[in-house]
Design a protein around this motif. Structure first.
Motif, PDB file in Angstrom:
ATOM      1  N   ASN A 163       8.386   2.698   2.045  1.00 21.00           N
ATOM      2  CA  ASN A 163       7.474   2.585   0.740  1.00 21.00           C
ATOM      3  C   ASN A 163       7.922   3.353   0.010  1.00 21.00           C
ATOM      4  O   ASN A 163       8.230   3.603  -1.160  1.00 21.00           O
ATOM      5  N   LEU A 164       7.633   4.934   0.510  1.00 17.67           N
ATOM      6  CA  LEU A 164       7.853   5.890  -0.044  1.00 17.67           C
ATOM      7  C   LEU A 164       9.256   6.102  -0.954  1.00 17.67           C
ATOM      8  O   LEU A 164       9.567   6.580  -2.312  1.00 17.67           O
ATOM      9  N   ALA A 165      10.267   5.500   0.074  1.00 14.59           N
ATOM     10  CA  ALA A 165      11.184   5.692  -0.674  1.00 14.59           C
ATOM     11  C   ALA A 165      11.927   4.429  -1.669  1.00 14.59           C
ATOM     12  O   ALA A 165      13.043   5.014  -2.598  1.00 14.59           O
ATOM     13  N   ASN A 166      10.878   3.307  -1.241  1.00 14.38           N
ATOM     14  CA  ASN A 166      11.698   2.577  -2.644  1.00 14.38           C
ATOM     15  C   ASN A 166       9.956   2.725  -4.213  1.00 14.38           C
ATOM     16  O   ASN A 166      10.221   1.770  -4.448  1.00 14.38           O
ATOM     17  N   VAL A 167       9.962   3.963  -3.807  1.00 18.83           N
ATOM     18  CA  VAL A 167       8.873   4.153  -5.166  1.00 18.83           C
ATOM     19  C   VAL A 167       9.582   3.679  -6.719  1.00 18.83           C
ATOM     20  O   VAL A 167       8.785   3.555  -7.412  1.00 18.83           O
ATOM     21  N   ASN A 168      10.709   4.039  -6.410  1.00 18.16           N
ATOM     22  CA  ASN A 168      11.347   3.554  -7.656  1.00 18.16           C
ATOM     23  C   ASN A 168      12.015   2.199  -8.242  1.00 18.16           C
ATOM     24  O   ASN A 168      12.371   1.656  -8.779  1.00 18.16           O
ATOM     25  N   THR A 169      11.887   1.450  -6.734  1.00 16.13           N
ATOM     26  CA  THR A 169      13.145   0.487  -6.995  1.00 16.13           C
ATOM     27  C   THR A 169      11.869  -1.111  -7.836  1.00 16.13           C
ATOM     28  O   THR A 169      10.237  -1.310  -7.220  1.00 16.13           O
ATOM     29  N   PRO A 170      12.791  -1.826  -8.626  1.00 15.98           N
ATOM     30  CA  PRO A 170      11.528  -2.409  -9.152  1.00 15.98           C
ATOM     31  C   PRO A 170      11.231  -4.203  -8.224  1.00 15.98           C
ATOM     32  O   PRO A 170      12.143  -4.223  -7.464  1.00 15.98           O
ATOM     33  N   ASN A 171      10.209  -3.889  -8.463  1.00 12.35           N
ATOM     34  CA  ASN A 171       9.424  -5.721  -7.601  1.00 12.35           C
ATOM     35  C   ASN A 171       9.712  -4.980  -6.724  1.00 12.35           C
ATOM     36  O   ASN A 171       9.504  -6.135  -5.959  1.00 12.35           O
ATOM     37  N   TYR A 172       9.331  -4.470  -6.284  1.00 15.99           N
ATOM     38  CA  TYR A 172       9.251  -3.917  -4.437  1.00 15.99           C
ATOM     39  C   TYR A 172       7.371  -4.127  -4.439  1.00 15.99           C
ATOM     40  O   TYR A 172       7.389  -3.887  -4.901  1.00 15.99           O
ATOM     41  N   LYS A 173       7.448  -4.626  -3.286  1.00 14.62           N
ATOM     42  CA  LYS A 173       5.990  -4.443  -2.936  1.00 14.62           C
ATOM     43  C   LYS A 173       5.454  -3.654  -1.088  1.00 14.62           C
ATOM     44  O   LYS A 173       6.427  -4.076  -0.328  1.00 14.62           O
ATOM     45  N   ARG A 174       4.686  -3.016  -1.855  1.00 12.91           N
ATOM     46  CA  ARG A 174       4.756  -2.284  -0.344  1.00 12.91           C
ATOM     47  C   ARG A 174       3.682  -2.371   0.679  1.00 12.91           C
ATOM     48  O   ARG A 174       4.057  -4.328   0.897  1.00 12.91           O
ATOM     49  N   GLU A 175       4.434  -1.881   1.621  1.00 13.48           N
ATOM     50  CA  GLU A 175       3.788  -3.338   3.068  1.00 13.48           C
ATOM     51  C   GLU A 175       3.030  -2.546   3.711  1.00 13.48           C
ATOM     52  O   GLU A 175       3.564  -0.736   3.030  1.00 13.48           O
ATOM     53  N   VAL A 176       1.773  -2.578   4.216  1.00 12.70           N
ATOM     54  CA  VAL A 176       1.073  -1.636   5.549  1.00 12.70           C
ATOM     55  C   VAL A 176       1.640  -2.789   6.794  1.00 12.70           C
ATOM     56  O   VAL A 176       2.197  -3.976   6.573  1.00 12.70           O
ATOM     57  N   VAL A 177       1.383  -1.633   7.912  1.00 11.30           N
ATOM     58  CA  VAL A 177       1.097  -2.071   9.731  1.00 11.30           C
ATOM     59  C   VAL A 177      -0.456  -2.398   9.424  1.00 11.30           C
ATOM     60  O   VAL A 177      -1.469  -1.251   9.044  1.00 11.30           O
ATOM     61  N   SER A 178      -0.846  -3.065  10.160  1.00 18.20           N
ATOM     62  CA  SER A 178      -1.674  -3.182  10.402  1.00 18.20           C
ATOM     63  C   SER A 178      -2.605  -3.906  12.181  1.00 18.20           C
ATOM     64  O   SER A 178      -1.062  -3.778  12.570  1.00 18.20           O
ATOM     65  N   PHE A 179      -2.672  -2.991  12.829  1.00 15.72           N
ATOM     66  CA  PHE A 179      -3.776  -3.389  14.778  1.00 15.72           C
ATOM     67  C   PHE A 179      -4.567  -2.432  14.703  1.00 15.72           C
ATOM     68  O   PHE A 179      -5.209  -2.974  16.510  1.00 15.72           O
ATOM     69  N   GLU A 180      -5.517  -2.082  13.707  1.00 14.75           N
ATOM     70  CA  GLU A 180      -6.537  -1.856  14.011  1.00 14.75           C
ATOM     71  C   GLU A 180      -8.017  -2.899  14.813  1.00 14.75           C
ATOM     72  O   GLU A 180      -8.272  -2.673  15.818  1.00 14.75           O
ATOM     73  N   GLU A 181      -7.405  -4.512  14.137  1.00 19.93           N
ATOM     74  CA  GLU A 181      -7.730  -5.498  14.497  1.00 19.93           C
ATOM     75  C   GLU A 181      -7.866  -5.530  16.406  1.00 19.93           C
ATOM     76  O   GLU A 181      -8.526  -6.110  16.799  1.00 19.93           O
ATOM     77  N   TYR A 182      -6.615  -5.525  16.704  1.00 22.48           N
ATOM     78  CA  TYR A 182      -5.854  -6.008  17.677  1.00 22.48           C
ATOM     79  C   TYR A 182      -6.872  -5.406  19.328  1.00 22.48           C
ATOM     80  O   TYR A 182      -6.521  -5.924  20.159  1.00 22.48           O
ATOM     81  N   LEU A 183      -6.752  -3.610  18.612  1.00 21.01           N
ATOM     82  CA  LEU A 183      -7.256  -3.070  19.644  1.00 21.01           C
ATOM     83  C   LEU A 183      -8.482  -3.387  20.040  1.00 21.01           C
ATOM     84  O   LEU A 183      -9.352  -3.300  20.746  1.00 21.01           O
ATOM     85  N   ASP A 184     -10.077  -3.526  18.912  1.00 16.40           N
ATOM     86  CA  ASP A 184     -11.029  -3.699  18.700  1.00 16.40           C
ATOM     87  C   ASP A 184     -10.684  -4.677  20.114  1.00 16.40           C
ATOM     88  O   ASP A 184     -11.841  -4.413  20.766  1.00 16.40           O
ATOM     89  N   ASN A 192       4.029  -2.083  -6.547  1.00 15.61           N
ATOM     90  CA  ASN A 192       3.125  -1.940  -6.824  1.00 15.61           C
ATOM     91  C   ASN A 192       2.754  -0.596  -5.836  1.00 15.61           C
ATOM     92  O   ASN A 192       1.742  -0.345  -4.949  1.00 15.61           O
ATOM     93  N   VAL A 193       3.999   0.426  -5.620  1.00 15.00           N
ATOM     94  CA  VAL A 193       3.803   1.830  -4.612  1.00 15.00           C
ATOM     95  C   VAL A 193       3.134   2.938  -4.895  1.00 15.00           C
ATOM     96  O   VAL A 193       4.018   3.560  -6.637  1.00 15.00           O
ATOM     97  N   ASN A 194       2.136   3.377  -5.113  1.00 10.55           N
ATOM     98  CA  ASN A 194       1.583   4.398  -5.366  1.00 10.55           C
ATOM     99  C   ASN A 194       1.735   5.980  -4.277  1.00 10.55           C
ATOM    100  O   ASN A 194       1.624   6.170  -3.293  1.00 10.55           O
ATOM    101  N   ALA A 195       2.912   6.860  -5.241  1.00 13.78           N
ATOM    102  CA  ALA A 195       2.965   7.880  -3.958  1.00 13.78           C
ATOM    103  C   ALA A 195       2.006   8.627  -4.084  1.00 13.78           C
ATOM    104  O   ALA A 195       2.320   8.619  -2.067  1.00 13.78           O
ATOM    105  N   ASP A 196       0.913   8.767  -4.552  1.00 10.24           N
ATOM    106  CA  ASP A 196      -0.112  10.116  -4.093  1.00 10.24           C
ATOM    107  C   ASP A 196      -0.578   9.005  -2.923  1.00 10.24           C
ATOM    108  O   ASP A 196      -1.250   9.810  -2.162  1.00 10.24           O
ATOM    109  N   VAL A 197      -0.815   7.469  -2.963  1.00  8.02           N
ATOM    110  CA  VAL A 197      -1.525   6.659  -2.061  1.00  8.02           C
ATOM    111  C   VAL A 197      -0.855   6.886  -1.025  1.00  8.02           C
ATOM    112  O   VAL A 197      -1.402   7.079   0.599  1.00  8.02           O
ATOM    113  N   GLU A 198       0.559   7.202  -0.162  1.00 10.27           N
ATOM    114  CA  GLU A 198       1.139   7.207   0.215  1.00 10.27           C
ATOM    115  C   GLU A 198       1.701   7.812   0.407  1.00 10.27           C
ATOM    116  O   GLU A 198       0.959   8.603   2.140  1.00 10.27           O
ATOM    117  N   ALA A 199       1.541   8.886   0.707  1.00 10.04           N
ATOM    118  CA  ALA A 199       1.487  10.589   0.747  1.00 10.04           C
ATOM    119  C   ALA A 199      -0.353  10.703   1.423  1.00 10.04           C
ATOM    120  O   ALA A 199      -0.359  11.908   2.853  1.00 10.04           O
TER     121      ALA A 199
END
Length: 130
Positions: free
Chosen positions: A26-47, A91-98
């Motif tokens: 996500n951080l590497a693509n912070v300036n890529t036009p139309n790039y949509k950030r990705e998120v990893v979900s796994f806490e639900e699986y552990l629960d 939609n990448v916000n570098a501060d949020v990603e950091a």
């Protein structure tokens, strides 16, 4: 020692590692036009996996639980399709990603310490407490 817990911690480590890679992407693509950030979900699986054991074989509470075979994927990468406030559609916000990266690193290290502690306890038990 709860071996199912160690299995879950192993899964969490793999997911935290994948989450770190995803945040870096996500951080590497912070300036890529139309790039949509990705998120990893796994806490639900552990629960959900906490109580996912084969029943009927334990005759004593001190017996080890036998994890059932769960074919579901323990963690997934999802594209965050939230509306971008930027003109380029990114939609990448570098501060949020950091901040997410710091939180992820703290969680990863906490799991490492917990695993290390569990194995140290096991090592002490095997040696007879000495």
């Amino acid at each position: 020692m709860d071996f199912s817990n160690i299995r879950n911690m192993h899964t969490a480590l793999n997911a935290y590692n994948l989450r770190n890679e995803t945040i870096n992407k996500n951080l590497a693509n912070v300036n890529t036009p139309n790039y949509k950030r990705e998120v990893v979900s796994f806490e639900e699986y552990l629960d959900k996996s906490k109580n996912n054991y084969i029943t009927g074989f334990k005759t004593n509470n001190k017996h080890i639980d036998i994890p059932s075979n769960n074919p579901s994927v323990p963690y997934t990468i999802k594209r965050d399709m939230s509306v971008s406030t930027r003109e380029d559609g990114n939609n990448v916000n570098a501060d949020v990603e950091a901040a997410n990266q710091v939180k992820n690193t703290v969680n990863y290290n906490a799991v490492i310490q917990r695993i290390s502690s569990n194995f140290q306890t096991l090592k002490t038990a095997i040696k007879g407490g000495s």
